[in-house]
Design a protein around this motif. Structure first.
Motif, PDB file in Angstrom:
ATOM      1  N   ALA A   1       4.802  24.180  -0.498  1.00 60.41           N
ATOM      2  CA  ALA A   1       3.658  25.041  -0.809  1.00 60.41           C
ATOM      3  C   ALA A   1       2.989  24.600  -2.097  1.00 60.41           C
ATOM      4  CB  ALA A   1       4.113  26.495  -0.915  1.00 60.41           C
TER       5      ALA A   1
ATOM      6  N   MET B   1      -1.741  33.430   0.853  1.00 62.47           N
ATOM      7  CA  MET B   1      -0.285  33.560   0.758  1.00 62.47           C
ATOM      8  C   MET B   1       0.345  32.194   0.997  1.00 62.47           C
ATOM      9  SD  MET B   1       2.061  36.003   3.123  1.00 62.47           S
ATOM     10  CE  MET B   1       3.838  36.057   3.005  1.00 62.47           C
ATOM     11  N   THR B   2       1.185  31.751   0.090  1.00 65.31           N
ATOM     12  CA  THR B   2       1.899  30.491   0.305  1.00 65.31           C
ATOM     13  C   THR B   2       3.190  30.480  -0.498  1.00 65.31           C
ATOM     14  OG1 THR B   2       1.551  28.113   0.571  1.00 65.31           O
ATOM     15  CG2 THR B   2       0.863  29.067  -1.543  1.00 65.31           C
TER      16      THR B   2
ATOM     17  N   ASN C   1      -1.217  25.941   3.767  1.00 66.90           N
ATOM     18  CA  ASN C   1      -0.307  27.036   3.421  1.00 66.90           C
ATOM     19  C   ASN C   1       1.052  26.787   4.059  1.00 66.90           C
ATOM     20  OD1 ASN C   1      -3.194  28.060   3.657  1.00 66.90           O
ATOM     21  ND2 ASN C   1      -2.263  29.764   2.545  1.00 66.90           N
TER      22      ASN C   1
ATOM     23  N   ARG D   1      14.148  27.637   2.443  1.00 67.43           N
ATOM     24  CA  ARG D   1      13.344  28.342   1.434  1.00 67.43           C
ATOM     25  C   ARG D   1      12.905  27.389   0.336  1.00 67.43           C
ATOM     26  NH1 ARG D   1      16.335  32.758  -1.285  1.00 67.43           N
ATOM     27  NH2 ARG D   1      14.301  33.106  -2.265  1.00 67.43           N
TER      28      ARG D   1
ATOM     29  N   THR E   1      10.204  25.141   1.619  1.00 65.89           N
ATOM     30  CA  THR E   1       8.979  25.931   1.770  1.00 65.89           C
ATOM     31  C   THR E   1       8.264  26.086   0.440  1.00 65.89           C
ATOM     32  OG1 THR E   1       9.889  27.132   3.676  1.00 65.89           O
ATOM     33  CG2 THR E   1       8.082  28.179   2.487  1.00 65.89           C
ATOM     34  N   GLN E   2       9.021  26.412  -0.591  1.00 66.52           N
ATOM     35  CA  GLN E   2       8.417  26.605  -1.913  1.00 66.52           C
ATOM     36  C   GLN E   2       7.860  25.295  -2.466  1.00 66.52           C
ATOM     37  OE1 GLN E   2      11.411  28.470  -4.367  1.00 66.52           O
ATOM     38  NE2 GLN E   2      11.554  30.258  -3.030  1.00 66.52           N
TER      39      GLN E   2
ATOM     40  N   LEU F   1       1.163  35.068   9.605  1.00 64.69           N
ATOM     41  CA  LEU F   1       1.245  33.851   8.806  1.00 64.69           C
ATOM     42  C   LEU F   1       0.380  32.732   9.376  1.00 64.69           C
ATOM     43  CD1 LEU F   1       5.085  33.786   8.056  1.00 64.69           C
ATOM     44  CD2 LEU F   1       3.243  34.525   6.526  1.00 64.69           C
TER      45      LEU F   1
ATOM     46  N   GLN G   1       6.114  31.647   0.436  1.00 65.06           N
ATOM     47  CA  GLN G   1       6.934  32.858   0.582  1.00 65.06           C
ATOM     48  C   GLN G   1       7.887  32.747   1.773  1.00 65.06           C
ATOM     49  OE1 GLN G   1       6.612  35.029  -1.989  1.00 65.06           O
ATOM     50  NE2 GLN G   1       5.217  33.398  -2.632  1.00 65.06           N
TER      51      GLN G   1
ATOM     52  N   ASN H   1       4.718  28.778   4.535  1.00 71.60           N
ATOM     53  CA  ASN H   1       5.508  30.003   4.388  1.00 71.60           C
ATOM     54  C   ASN H   1       6.678  29.977   5.362  1.00 71.60           C
ATOM     55  OD1 ASN H   1       3.937  31.783   2.435  1.00 71.60           O
ATOM     56  ND2 ASN H   1       2.318  31.279   3.904  1.00 71.60           N
TER      57      ASN H   1
ATOM     58  N   SER I   1      -3.632  35.640   6.139  1.00 71.31           N
ATOM     59  CA  SER I   1      -2.615  35.176   5.185  1.00 71.31           C
ATOM     60  C   SER I   1      -3.088  33.956   4.394  1.00 71.31           C
ATOM     61  CB  SER I   1      -1.320  34.820   5.927  1.00 71.31           C
ATOM     62  OG  SER I   1      -1.531  33.732   6.816  1.00 71.31           O
TER      63      SER I   1
END
Length: 259
Positions: free
Chosen positions: A170, A245-246, A179, A163, A166-167, A237, A248, A181, A242
């Motif tokens: 991003a 969206m990034t 992106n 996680r 990923t963050q 995704l 997440q 996610n 999507s």
């Protein structure tokens, strides 16, 4: 909207969730690169993609080896004529009380679950940048990346780390149109959960199948998850819906962990 004509690479794609993702992305119109350490299973998995009428290639690689991850992406681009979606799905479980975990166990799971995702993010992003295009990077986290579970402490730590990667990725890559996610499954009826259940039985004296049934009994939607359930989220995704969206890490667990 679909990913018709895109090229998607899935690590750990020879079985389980990875193969479910590969089948779904192929059905959505993508050409598929399957990467795994299990050569024989890769051949069988490729046959399933071919049966869907989509181009497919395979590559045997250990995701904990940075050079092999880069080589796998180069292979996908060369064989399939492009590269658009990276699914860092490969990973292992580990069931052990924190007091009993050994350095060797920690080293192995960190190399696969954390470094494997890191090298996948890095290699995919560099390839997208070299090609001058946008791209999608999708990482395998877990409900154990949102909540630490007893006997799964180090595994949970690796998924919390996914996680974080990923963050951070991003934020770093958004300006380049990339992106990043993650998907966070719960109890999926795959070989990994057979191994988890057996290990719990050894450590706790529970009957075979008891731990699996206990966790499934806590799912609000009343059944175990399937690879196809996970693949449906990954399809979203990977696709254009999507695009806004990034960063997440999305829970897809039938109602086990709520955030």
């Amino acid at each position: 909207m679909t990913i018709e004509g895109k090229v998607a690479l899935i690590t750990g794609g020879a079985q389980g969730i990875g193969l479910g993702i590969a089948r779904r992305l192929a059905a959505d119109g993508a050409a598929i690169a399957l990467v795994d350490m299990k050569g024989e299973k890769l051949v069988a998995a490729a046959g399933q993609i071919e049966a869907l009428g989509r181009p497919v290639t395979t590559f045997v690689a250990d995701v904990s080896d940075r050079d092999q991850v880069y080589a796998a992406i180069d292979h996908a681009e060369r064989e399939l004529g492009g590269f658009d979606v990276m699914v860092n799905n490969a990973g292992i479980a580990q069931v052990n009380p924190i007091l009993d975990v050994t350095p060797e166990e920690v080293d192995r799971i960190v190399r696969i679950n954390i470094e494997g995702v890191l090298w996948g993010i890095q290699a995919a992003a560099k390839k997208f940048l070299a090609r001058g295009q946008k791209g999608k990077i999708i990482n395998a986290a877990s409900i154990a990346g949102h909540e630490g579970f007893a006997m799964l402490g180090v595994y949970s730590a690796t998924k919390f780390a996914v996680r974080a990667l990923t963050q951070a990725a991003a934020r770093e890559l958004a300006a380049s149109g990339i992106n990043v996610n993650a998907y966070c499954p719960g109890v999926v009826g795959t070989d990994m959960w057979v191994e988890i259940d057996e290990r719990f039985a050894t450590l706790t004296g529970a009957a075979k199948g008891e731990t699996y049934d206990k966790y499934v009994g806590g799912i609000a939607l009343g059944r175990a998850e399937t690879p196809d359930d996970v693949a449906a989220l990954v399809s979203y995704l990977a696709g254009p819906d999507s695009d806004y969206m990034t960063g997440q890490a999305v829970l897809i667990d039938g109602g086990m962990v709520y955030r």
